[in-house]
Design a protein around this motif. Sequence first.
Motif, PDB file in Angstrom:
ATOM      1  N   GLY A 128       0.812  -1.212   0.000  1.00 28.62           N
ATOM      2  CA  GLY A 128       0.000   0.000   0.000  1.00 28.62           C
ATOM      3  C   GLY A 128       0.838   1.251   0.000  1.00 28.62           C
ATOM      4  O   GLY A 128       1.877   1.339  -0.665  1.00 28.62           O
ATOM      5  N   ALA A 129       0.389   2.216   0.793  1.00 29.86           N
ATOM      6  CA  ALA A 129       1.072   3.503   0.806  1.00 29.86           C
ATOM      7  C   ALA A 129       2.454   3.409   1.443  1.00 29.86           C
ATOM      8  O   ALA A 129       3.284   4.289   1.259  1.00 29.86           O
ATOM      9  CB  ALA A 129       0.227   4.515   1.556  1.00 29.86           C
ATOM     10  N   ASN A 130       2.686   2.355   2.196  1.00 29.09           N
ATOM     11  CA  ASN A 130       3.985   2.203   2.857  1.00 29.09           C
ATOM     12  C   ASN A 130       4.874   1.217   2.125  1.00 29.09           C
ATOM     13  O   ASN A 130       5.640   0.480   2.750  1.00 29.09           O
ATOM     14  CB  ASN A 130       3.775   1.735   4.307  1.00 29.09           C
ATOM     15  CG  ASN A 130       3.238   2.858   5.160  1.00 29.09           C
ATOM     16  OD1 ASN A 130       3.644   4.003   4.992  1.00 29.09           O
ATOM     17  ND2 ASN A 130       2.319   2.527   6.036  1.00 29.09           N
ATOM     18  N   SER A 131       4.777   1.181   0.827  1.00 28.48           N
ATOM     19  CA  SER A 131       5.596   0.254   0.057  1.00 28.48           C
ATOM     20  C   SER A 131       6.728   1.024  -0.616  1.00 28.48           C
ATOM     21  O   SER A 131       6.681   2.255  -0.763  1.00 28.48           O
ATOM     22  CB  SER A 131       4.740  -0.448  -0.985  1.00 28.48           C
ATOM     23  OG  SER A 131       4.232   0.496  -1.883  1.00 28.48           O
ATOM     24  N   THR A 132       7.738   0.298  -1.036  1.00 32.92           N
ATOM     25  CA  THR A 132       8.856   0.921  -1.753  1.00 32.92           C
ATOM     26  C   THR A 132       8.374   1.504  -3.072  1.00 32.92           C
ATOM     27  O   THR A 132       8.884   2.528  -3.529  1.00 32.92           O
ATOM     28  CB  THR A 132       9.954  -0.124  -2.012  1.00 32.92           C
ATOM     29  OG1 THR A 132       9.346  -1.254  -2.630  1.00 32.92           O
ATOM     30  CG2 THR A 132      10.619  -0.544  -0.731  1.00 32.92           C
ATOM     31  N   VAL A 133       7.335   0.879  -3.679  1.00 33.78           N
ATOM     32  CA  VAL A 133       6.823   1.374  -4.965  1.00 33.78           C
ATOM     33  C   VAL A 133       6.270   2.783  -4.790  1.00 33.78           C
ATOM     34  O   VAL A 133       6.652   3.722  -5.518  1.00 33.78           O
ATOM     35  CB  VAL A 133       5.728   0.433  -5.506  1.00 33.78           C
ATOM     36  CG1 VAL A 133       5.071   1.059  -6.737  1.00 33.78           C
ATOM     37  CG2 VAL A 133       6.303  -0.916  -5.845  1.00 33.78           C
ATOM     38  N   GLU A 134       5.411   2.953  -3.782  1.00 36.44           N
ATOM     39  CA  GLU A 134       4.765   4.252  -3.622  1.00 36.44           C
ATOM     40  C   GLU A 134       5.777   5.319  -3.216  1.00 36.44           C
ATOM     41  O   GLU A 134       5.729   6.459  -3.677  1.00 36.44           O
ATOM     42  CB  GLU A 134       3.639   4.161  -2.583  1.00 36.44           C
ATOM     43  CG  GLU A 134       2.441   3.328  -3.020  1.00 36.44           C
ATOM     44  CD  GLU A 134       1.866   3.802  -4.341  1.00 36.44           C
ATOM     45  OE1 GLU A 134       1.735   5.031  -4.541  1.00 36.44           O
ATOM     46  OE2 GLU A 134       1.570   2.948  -5.203  1.00 36.44           O
ATOM     47  N   HIS A 135       6.697   4.923  -2.356  1.00 42.96           N
ATOM     48  CA  HIS A 135       7.701   5.909  -1.941  1.00 42.96           C
ATOM     49  C   HIS A 135       8.650   6.257  -3.083  1.00 42.96           C
ATOM     50  O   HIS A 135       9.083   7.395  -3.215  1.00 42.96           O
ATOM     51  CB  HIS A 135       8.461   5.388  -0.722  1.00 42.96           C
ATOM     52  CG  HIS A 135       7.706   5.630   0.549  1.00 42.96           C
ATOM     53  ND1 HIS A 135       8.312   5.762   1.772  1.00 42.96           N
ATOM     54  CD2 HIS A 135       6.386   5.786   0.787  1.00 42.96           C
ATOM     55  CE1 HIS A 135       7.407   5.986   2.700  1.00 42.96           C
ATOM     56  NE2 HIS A 135       6.218   5.985   2.108  1.00 42.96           N
ATOM     57  N   ALA A 136       8.967   5.263  -3.919  1.00 36.23           N
ATOM     58  CA  ALA A 136       9.831   5.540  -5.077  1.00 36.23           C
ATOM     59  C   ALA A 136       9.119   6.500  -6.033  1.00 36.23           C
ATOM     60  O   ALA A 136       9.732   7.438  -6.567  1.00 36.23           O
ATOM     61  CB  ALA A 136      10.166   4.223  -5.776  1.00 36.23           C
ATOM     62  N   VAL A 137       7.820   6.270  -6.234  1.00 41.39           N
ATOM     63  CA  VAL A 137       7.045   7.147  -7.133  1.00 41.39           C
ATOM     64  C   VAL A 137       7.010   8.567  -6.557  1.00 41.39           C
ATOM     65  O   VAL A 137       7.215   9.558  -7.273  1.00 41.39           O
ATOM     66  CB  VAL A 137       5.617   6.575  -7.322  1.00 41.39           C
ATOM     67  CG1 VAL A 137       4.715   7.611  -7.977  1.00 41.39           C
ATOM     68  CG2 VAL A 137       5.656   5.308  -8.145  1.00 41.39           C
ATOM     69  N   MET A 138       6.751   8.638  -5.249  1.00 46.97           N
ATOM     70  CA  MET A 138       6.689   9.942  -4.591  1.00 46.97           C
ATOM     71  C   MET A 138       8.042  10.657  -4.705  1.00 46.97           C
ATOM     72  O   MET A 138       8.121  11.861  -4.984  1.00 46.97           O
ATOM     73  CB  MET A 138       6.323   9.724  -3.127  1.00 46.97           C
ATOM     74  CG  MET A 138       5.899  10.954  -2.384  1.00 46.97           C
ATOM     75  SD  MET A 138       4.894  10.538  -0.953  1.00 46.97           S
ATOM     76  CE  MET A 138       5.900   9.378  -0.107  1.00 46.97           C
ATOM     77  N   LEU A 139       9.118   9.869  -4.534  1.00 48.76           N
ATOM     78  CA  LEU A 139      10.468  10.413  -4.631  1.00 48.76           C
ATOM     79  C   LEU A 139      10.729  10.927  -6.055  1.00 48.76           C
ATOM     80  O   LEU A 139      11.283  12.028  -6.254  1.00 48.76           O
ATOM     81  CB  LEU A 139      11.454   9.294  -4.275  1.00 48.76           C
ATOM     82  CG  LEU A 139      12.790   9.642  -3.665  1.00 48.76           C
ATOM     83  CD1 LEU A 139      12.632  10.543  -2.464  1.00 48.76           C
ATOM     84  CD2 LEU A 139      13.492   8.349  -3.251  1.00 48.76           C
TER      85      LEU A 139
END
Lengths: 785, 415
Positions: free
Chosen positions: B233-244
């Motif tokens: 979910g929101a706490n995944s590496t995917v979402e954080h990478a996208v946000m980054l």
Amino acid sequence: MSAPERATPEPPPRWDRGSLLTLCLLGLSVICVVWSLAGAVRGLDLILLGEMALVGVGCGWLMARSRLPWSIALGLAVVLALGTVFLRVTGLVAQLLALLPLLGTSLWNAQYGRFDPNALTPLNTLAQSVVTLGARLTVWAGGVAAGSSAYDPVVTAFVWGVAVWLLGAWAAWLVRRNARPFTALSPLLVLMGAVLAYTGKDVTGMVLLMGAALALWVLVPHRARESRWARQDIPAAQILGTDLALVAVPVILGLMLLLLITPAFSPRAVTRWMQSFTETRANAPNPLTDSLGLAPAPRPPSVFDTVRAPGLPRSHLLGASIELLDKVALVVQPQDNVDPLAANYYWLGSTYDYYTGRGWLTTALGMQDYDANQAVPASVNAAYRTVRQRVTAASETGLVYRAGELVSVDRAFQTAERADGDLFAATVDSNQYTVESRVPTITPDALRTAQGTVPEWVLKRYLALPESVPPRVLALARDLTATAPTPYDRARAIEDYLHTIPYSLDLPEPPVGRDVVDYFLFDLRYGYCDYYATAMAVLARAAGLPARIAVGYTTGTYSPSSRQYIVTEAQAHSWTQIYFPEYGWVDFEPTTGRASLAAEGGSVTPFATPEAFDSATTAAPLPPSLASVNGWWLLPLLVLGLAAAVAAVVFADGWRLARTPASQVAGLLYPRVLRAAERLGLPVTPSITPDQLVALLRSYAPIGDDASNVNVGWARVVDASELIADAYVRTTYGGMELDAAQAAALVRAWRGVRLKVWEAVIRHNVDDNLSRFLSGLTERAQLRR
Amino acid sequence: MLVLFVAVELLWPQRAWMMLVIGLGGAWLLDFLWARSLARGLRLQRELRYGWVQVGDALEERFTLIKEGGLPALWVELRDFSTLPDYQANLATGVDGWGENTWSARHLCTRRGVFTVGPTTLRSGTPFAIYTVEIEYAARQALMIMPSEVPLPNIQVATGGRAYEGKRRASTLERTVSASGVRDYVVGDPYKALYWRAVAHTGELMVRTFESTPAGDWWVWLDLDAREQAGTGANSTVEHAVMLAASLAGRGLATSHAVGLVANARELVWLTPQTGETQRLRILQALTLVEPGERALGELLLSTRQSLSRNSSIILITAAMGGEWLRAVLACMAGGIMPTLLVLDRASYGGSGDLAAVIALAQEWGIPHYVITRDMLDKPEARPGRAGQWEWRMGATGRAVARRAPSDQSWRTLA
């Protein structure tokens, strides 16, 4: 409408106001039905039915809250309904409760070869009761199947009790489990509609039932919706319930008002209404036509107008104290061979059939003239013998007094009969006459086994009771006769009960408006023969026995020198007659202080021969013993029932253990070990540690175990306890969690020793109680010395 | 049941039957009329305040329930079939006769993606629950929620090309200049660029940068290899990478870099570096839709490095632990492309693996690198939702044209 609150919805509590209101409405619904049934069905007791219906609602509700599937719930409901209604109708609850410990003790003693058959006497009684009710149910069902009237108040109460129990449970189940109030209440509506339509009784209960049903149709779906919204996390405005109530309450009240004011509508009803209107108008006094000298056409004669019985007292009212006179009323000279001292004749003058609540009346009479020695047709022909008496009456009433059923008089006489040849009294124009009559020669056993059916006219006339008879009188009759197997036994049960009420001639006037039987049985609790006879007749009718009162004189004093009975006014008397198929009217003596006319162990004395008396005495049945009771089969059934109950407890416990999460198993089992230790009399203190507990158990020697048993059986208990205590310490104080395999091992260990623990506890308690009992006996013996 | 009672009443007229007929019939008639009134007079209006939003923005919606006709709707259950995650618009309420009931729902957008608001179903019922009325509203609106741009930790993107070269790049559309200053020496820097005073002061090798050093293109490489991800979910590496990636792209564009985006997602994303707000929109839209794919980062780097212009900077955002892709990075460096590694620490997202080897290699080869843990990035949902924002549409020339200003608070009905 207000904006909804967006607070997180919470599931409704298990017991909230809505649940309570639903239960109240359900209770109100069944009470409405019960109320109408009690008013419409003869002999039904409102309290009994109400209790059963409410118990049914409660059980249905609880079953619906559990996880029982409907098939098991149905079976359980039927068993519970039959059991609770049976116990309530027969009044056996206390007896059953007293029986259980006794049975346990007997079985325990039997284990050691000390079986005492006498200890099972209460079981005997219970078995008899079950057999009796079964027999009465069979007779009733047979009668219903055969299409004949088979009214039995106990069976009626049982059948209606079971019906309302099941209907209450059905309604509660469907409301609680399925939220389907319409299906839940439909059977109640149909039942009530059918009963009220058939009996034409007061329909107020229907209005209330409809109101409660409509309220449930609003409330239950609303609660189901609220529950669904809570489950699905749908926020709901708090005010929805209030809005719904504000609309529903006036609508329901309006519909109820409409129900109250709307008459039945049908072409036939309209025609009938029009006819009644025009008839009323035609028969009403009309001042104008009177003033004009016009007179309405004479009313056609009614059949009642022709019924008159000049010279006969048509009523027998109960009043205050009477003064018994010493004046001679009759002199009777028997002209048969029966020992006059053994014979116990009652001189019958008249009988009454219609109870008013205040006294007795006779219904419409027809007069019939007979020539001298002309025989009155016999009503029944079985087991009679004819007797002749020469009667000299002191008064000029002209009533013919005789022992038993009138056959003929030696001069012309007139009879006053109700319909169907039902004799009220006979008159003769002389105060001296010889009368021939028939007295039955019947034994109690013959009456117990009397077969055949009671004629319809007897049932119709002699089972009728006015509305004034309160339900508690009906309930008393049912309670007194519930476990009596035959009509004769029922009559005797009532007679025996009335014999416990003291006799007195000094009593106040019955209160105006009170039913005299209710007053006599529940308030006054003493009286004279009229009260006893009336009470017995009313109770018998309430118990389904056709009954009436007879008025006349008791035997009087026999004078051997003149071979005559001298009967004074002081011997004026009332007693009760009960109708038996094959034998007709049989006398019963309910008055305290007077010997039963149909005594247990004897013949029906006034009518039987001394030989019959002797034979009846010797043939009298022994007190019921286990060996003689047909309900022997109930013993294994009860044992099986107990075994099934134990198995059910074991199964339920296993089910609970299996469903307990692994992390809680030790916490569940350790308190059991602790309780077992307490019940074994071990010194368990509140501060005891698990290790100390195990040490205590290890030091305990179970009673009755030999050395090998101790080694094998109890050692396993100690091992299992140690395992449980260890797991308890680790999970509670060590912060560890058991996995599923460890929890299963604990449960297996406990299951393996559970029966051994119970056995040890039972043995300890029995031994403890026995020791106390024996030491008490020893102490008392020492004190006596 | 009612028919049965009517028949019985006609055949066996008794007041008890008549009462049942009136009671049941009255309840049925009332419910029938009530249900008809509900079916004809109950209406719903749904209005949204925003057309598209970013994660962290607040979405506001207004509902109006209208009842025409004198009978009230005693309960109305509104079922919303929106696909927005965690969007709760379901509600049970009521409305008076000839009245309306208005309420609003506020939702904090927590997930990127394209979602729909609507359709809606209204359920209502009659007092005795004999009838239930269900009305369906098909109106719906698509809503694109783009990834949020968050304040970044102190990440210095290594400048492309050789420091001290100071020559113009032909590939850039417009000249950009870096601020002058001093930075750490990286492998490949000419020794003449060493700034010995700073070296003496710090004890580390430092090089000097000049005003004329060109600002190279930024290639944001987003590694979405599904095998290398952790968390949900929101706490995944995917979402954080996208946000980054979104945040870095925003920062690059704001500092006048031409920013491109490459992502080995399920559908390969390849946006060549450009500047301006239009590029930002493109990147955000692309990032809105990316999902993890099967392509390995190293493989993609090796196959595409020829397409990357020399002197550009690549910012690799990855959670990969293996060393293969680092060799590909090394190959890029040999071509004059300057990498900056942003390595997401899988362990902090609940995954497994040790970054030590990757870090050691990066240090050995002098690659600037940053370890990103789960709690380093500002949570968009922790910020209050904005009341509104600019809304753009793409012009025919590729330029973004403002359609709505943040101050535009008008409601738009779902179509």
